[in-house]
Every structure is written in C-alpha cells, then in structure tokens.
Write a protein that holds these residues in place. Structure first.
Motif, PDB file in Angstrom:
ATOM      1  N   GLN A 215       0.759  -1.154   0.024  1.00 43.26           N
ATOM      2  CA  GLN A 215      -0.066  -0.054   0.012  1.00 43.26           C
ATOM      3  C   GLN A 215       0.850   1.253   0.008  1.00 43.26           C
ATOM      4  N   LEU A 216       1.837   1.189   0.841  1.00 48.09           N
ATOM      5  CA  LEU A 216       2.754   2.630   1.197  1.00 48.09           C
ATOM      6  C   LEU A 216       4.140   2.307   0.143  1.00 48.09           C
TER       7      LEU A 216
ATOM      8  N   ARG B 273      -2.072  -3.232  -0.951  1.00 47.03           N
ATOM      9  CA  ARG B 273      -3.299  -2.857  -1.574  1.00 47.03           C
ATOM     10  C   ARG B 273      -4.582  -3.623  -1.309  1.00 47.03           C
TER      11      ARG B 273
ATOM     12  N   HIS C 219      -6.237  -2.936   2.010  1.00 45.62           N
ATOM     13  CA  HIS C 219      -6.801  -1.445   1.743  1.00 45.62           C
ATOM     14  C   HIS C 219      -8.131  -1.516   1.180  1.00 45.62           C
TER      15      HIS C 219
ATOM     16  N   ASP D  56      -8.599   0.560  -6.585  1.00 50.48           N
ATOM     17  CA  ASP D  56      -7.120   0.518  -6.636  1.00 50.48           C
ATOM     18  C   ASP D  56      -6.465  -0.862  -7.567  1.00 50.48           C
TER      19      ASP D  56
ATOM     20  N   ASP E  52     -12.437   5.530   0.609  1.00 51.61           N
ATOM     21  CA  ASP E  52     -10.933   5.319   0.353  1.00 51.61           C
ATOM     22  C   ASP E  52     -10.107   6.120   1.267  1.00 51.61           C
ATOM     23  N   ARG E  53     -10.169   7.350   1.468  1.00 53.09           N
ATOM     24  CA  ARG E  53      -9.419   8.198   2.382  1.00 53.09           C
ATOM     25  C   ARG E  53      -9.615   7.712   3.892  1.00 53.09           C
TER      26      ARG E  53
ATOM     27  N   ASP F 177     -10.254   4.885   4.772  1.00 55.18           N
ATOM     28  CA  ASP F 177      -9.620   3.670   5.366  1.00 55.18           C
ATOM     29  C   ASP F 177      -8.026   3.724   5.120  1.00 55.18           C
ATOM     30  N   TYR F 178      -7.553   4.298   4.201  1.00 56.35           N
ATOM     31  CA  TYR F 178      -5.994   4.408   4.039  1.00 56.35           C
ATOM     32  C   TYR F 178      -5.463   5.283   5.352  1.00 56.35           C
TER      33      TYR F 178
ATOM     34  N   ARG G 215      -5.522   2.733   8.114  1.00 52.41           N
ATOM     35  CA  ARG G 215      -4.931   1.790   8.107  1.00 52.41           C
ATOM     36  C   ARG G 215      -3.185   1.915   8.066  1.00 52.41           C
ATOM     37  N   ASP G 216      -3.042   3.125   7.403  1.00 53.73           N
ATOM     38  CA  ASP G 216      -1.507   3.566   7.503  1.00 53.73           C
ATOM     39  C   ASP G 216      -1.031   4.115   8.716  1.00 53.73           C
TER      40      ASP G 216
ATOM     41  N   TYR H  98       3.607  10.315   4.966  1.00 54.15           N
ATOM     42  CA  TYR H  98       3.689  10.384   3.230  1.00 54.15           C
ATOM     43  C   TYR H  98       4.718  11.378   2.783  1.00 54.15           C
TER      44      TYR H  98
END
Length: 442
Positions: free
Chosen positions: A42-43, A57, A60, A99, A171-172, A174-175, A178-179, A231
């Motif tokens: 994912q990252l 991914r 995510h 994604d 989307d945002r 969750d990430y 999760r991140d 990020y």
C-alpha cells in the motif's frame, strides 16, 4: 433444500471483521487480478522508513469496500426517499476495485514508464480478457462500464461518486486509519464511528450533520498530519528517488544490453520496449521487481550495480530543503558532487511533495474539488470552512517541501575530499540550502 446464504468474514486489524454476503463481491475478491494486490504494498517505499508498513493494496481495498458497504446499508435503511438501494452493488464494487490497477512501486514506476494506474484500473474492469470483467458481466452486460464510470467520476449519481472519491470518502477514511495503524503513527486516527453516524445523502452528493462536525474537523487534521509526518517523510522519498534513478539507469542501458535484461528481468522488457499489454502489467508486482534489483547487483555497469545494492540494502542518500527561487543554484552542489567522483545524473536528484489539506469548490480551476458540506439543523448546507476556524486555517493552503538529494559521503568529516566537503557544507544551514544570495549575506 433451501439455498444457504453466503457469509464470509475477513479478520481485519482496523475494522475487526469485514463481512461479505454478496456472491459478486466474494467472486471479485477471488479473481487473479484482485489477488495480485496482495503482492503490492500500500505504501510503496515507506516500509523502509516505517518498518511495520508492510500492508497491501489488497487489505486497503477490502477496507474501502467495508466502509462503503456500511454506508450504503445505512443509507438504504435510513434514507430510502433520497438513496436508491439499487446503487448499493455498484458502489460496493467500485469501492473494492478502485485500486485494482496499481502496479509495482506504482507512482515511481509510472513516472519512468509512463503508465497510468487509473487507466489500467478501468482496463481491468472493462476488458473482456480479465476475470474481474467476467464476474461483473454476470450482473448485467453494461455493469463493468457502470463500475468503471464511478471510478472515472462520470457516473450520473454524484452520491455514489462522492462516496468513492471526494475530500472525505471511503478510500481516504480507510487508508488514513490503516496507514496510521501499520506505521505506528497515531496522527492518522480519527473517529470513524462518529463520522459514519452523521454522513447523509443529499440531492447532489453527500453531507455530514452538524452534530458530527468536530469529527470531520479531526479527520481533516489527521489527514494533514499523516501527509506531513508519514507520506512526505524524507527517508521514504529518498527510497523513491533511489528507485527512480535505478530504473532510469536500467532504461538507458537496455538498448545495448537486451540479452542481459531478457535473462535477468524479462517481465520488464515490454516496458523498456514501450509496448506492453495488460497481461504484461499484471505480471509485475513488488516481489518480482525486487528480485530483478537483486539480479542487477552483479551487473558490470558500476552505476546500475551500485544503485541496485543501495536499494536492496537501504543505503539512502541525504537531503536538504531548498526554496524554489534557489533551484537554479543547486548546480553548484551538483558540480561539487561530481568533483569527488559521483555521476551527478544518477547520484543527485530533486524531489518535491506538496499537499492541499482541504479546499472549497472552485469551478474555475482545472480540477475542482468537491467541498465538504455540513447539514444544519434546518436542513440547509454550509461549506465546512465557514463553520470551522480550524479547517479555515488549512483551506486553500499547500504544505510540504522541495528537497535536494545527494550522496551522504559528502558530509563525512573524515573524507579525503576535505576542501569539497567544506565548500558543500558552506551552502547549508539547518538542513536548508542557502543559495548564492544566502552565501553572500552570511
């Protein structure tokens, strides 16, 4: 004998249990194209900085599906007069597949080989040759195109589009959570439960009831902090720069060394040749690419070999910030780097990361954002920054920095190139490039 209802659960560290009760969703998860996402981080290179960030991914996308399903189920139950339950499946499929076109080290790879993960996502969904397309076509012949149009923002129902892509979407949400969990950086945490209670469909999109405004504020601040602290982390960007330079060198060598690359990295050949198919793209993942870099460590070209070793073994460049006005003066530093024996084309680089934490709708700009609407007690809608002084302070402002990357050896005080080292460091103060004007005013 009655048909047994499908119910599968995925144990998830962020959402606890992710339940799947629809055969279409379950079959999509089982496709080879979706399973490939297990092999895409994912990252990207951030795991070299935050060692826990090994999540995929795949995880995510499951999380985005889960949030979208919770919202659509709630809309169906509480807002039947304004939400059409027939939109549930297309929303959930778009959430799951949004994604699916991401590639190996996707953003860096895209910059070198001119690929586009969003276009490839659409291809995977609409191409008759994919398993994903076959599953979607079972719903209706035009269903793949409907799902793809949600992802490209062309779907007629803006409620559906905004649930998947807006300034506060599944989307945002969750990430960020999760991140935050996997990096160990708690900046990204926010009250998802509260946001899920106050989200509401409106005629042309989605809004949030005013009693949950502070949870939305918290989300905006959390997103801002994650960009600044995670990020945009200089070390993660150093790995991106290294990966870019490594692939750039391989691309330069390929025309005269085709046999070598055919042998050591065959799946990259269609990209070197600028003629790749969807199948070629889907055969690449992070593991395949890393294996190729391991192979290249023994290449006779000293630059490709050295950069490969640096990537595999995490030998990072150092960096300093610079101002845009001083960018042309960076050649001074590049020339010093070259004097001590480094090829400045591959051992120096600039990298900029800037983010706009929140903005209101500005129809005159090229890519206007959908602003966050807060629903007042009387049902009227007010844009978030009009009600929140905290969000107003972030609205329309960009944050981030530009960095110059260079070999860390130049900062070694014991270097044999003492004069060059002193000249180089004379242009730096507090990890910031002074430029010619700064030097003159010292």
């Amino acid at each position: 004998m009655p048909h047994k209802k499908l119910e599968k659960v995925f144990r998830d560290p962020v959402h606890n249990y992710i339940a799947v009760s629809n055969q279409v969703i379950y079959d999509l998860i089982g496709t080879s194209e979706f399973q490939r996402l297990r092999r895409i981080k994912q990252l990207g290179t951030s795991s070299y900085t935050f060692h826990g960030a090994e999540h995929s991914r795949f995880a995510h996308c499951l999380g985005v599906y889960h949030i979208a399903k919770q919202i659509t189920d709630m809309f169906t139950k509480n807002y039947p007069e304004i939400w059409n339950s027939e939109e549930n499946l297309v929303t959930q499929c778009a959430a799951l597949l949004h994604d699916v076109g991401h590639g190996a080290f996707s953003h860096t790879f895209e910059g070198i080989f001119d690929t586009d993960h969003e276009a490839i996502t659409v291809s995977i969904i609409t191409s008759p040759e994919t398993e994903v397309n076959a599953v979607l076509r079972r719903v209706a012949p035009d269903f793949p195109e409907k799902v793809a149009s949600v992802i490209t923002h062309q779907y007629a129902n803006q409620q559906v589009v905004q649930l998947i892509s807006s300034q506060i979407d599944a989307d945002r949400m969750d990430y960020l959570l999760r991140d935050s969990y996997y990096t160990g950086a708690t900046y990204g945490e926010f009250d998802l439960t509260r946001i899920m209670r106050v989200i509401t469909p409106v005629e042309n999109g989605i809004a949030f009831k005013i009693q949950g405004m502070h949870a939305v504020e918290d989300y905006i601040v959390s997103r801002f902090q994650m960009y600044m602290q995670v990020y945009f982390h200089p070390a993660s960007r150093a790995m991106e720069v290294l990966l870019h330079q490594l692939l750039k060198r391989a691309k330069v060598l390929y025309p005269t060394q085709k046999t070598y690359f055919d042998t050591t990295s065959p799946r990259l050949v269609p990209f070197f040749e600028k003629h790749f198919t969807l199948s070629d793209y889907l055969h690449l993942d992070d593991g395949v690419m890393t294996t190729y870099f391991q192979n290249w460590q023994t290449h006779p070209d000293p630059i490709l070999s050295d950069l490969s070793k640096a990537f595999v073994n995490r030998k990072l460049s150092k960096s300093i910030k610079y101002d845009h006005a001083d960018e042309q003066d960076l050649d001074i530093l590049r020339d010093i780097i070259e004097k001590i024996g480094f090829d400045k084309t591959y051992y120096t680089a600039v990298h900029s990361n800037f983010d706009l934490p929140y903005d209101l709708y500005r129809p005159e700009i090229k890519s206007p954002r959908t602003q966050i609407e807060i629903m007042q007690k009387d049902g009227t809608l007010t844009e978030l920054s009009e009600l929140s002084s905290l969000v107003k302070s972030l609205t329309g402002t960009t944050h981030g920095d530009s960095r110059f990357y260079f070999p860390r050896e130049i900062l070694n005080p014991d270097t044999l190139f003492k004069a060059e080292q002193e000249a180089f460091t004379s242009y730096i103060k507090n990890d910031h490039f002074l430029g010619k004007k700064g030097i003159e005013s010292k």
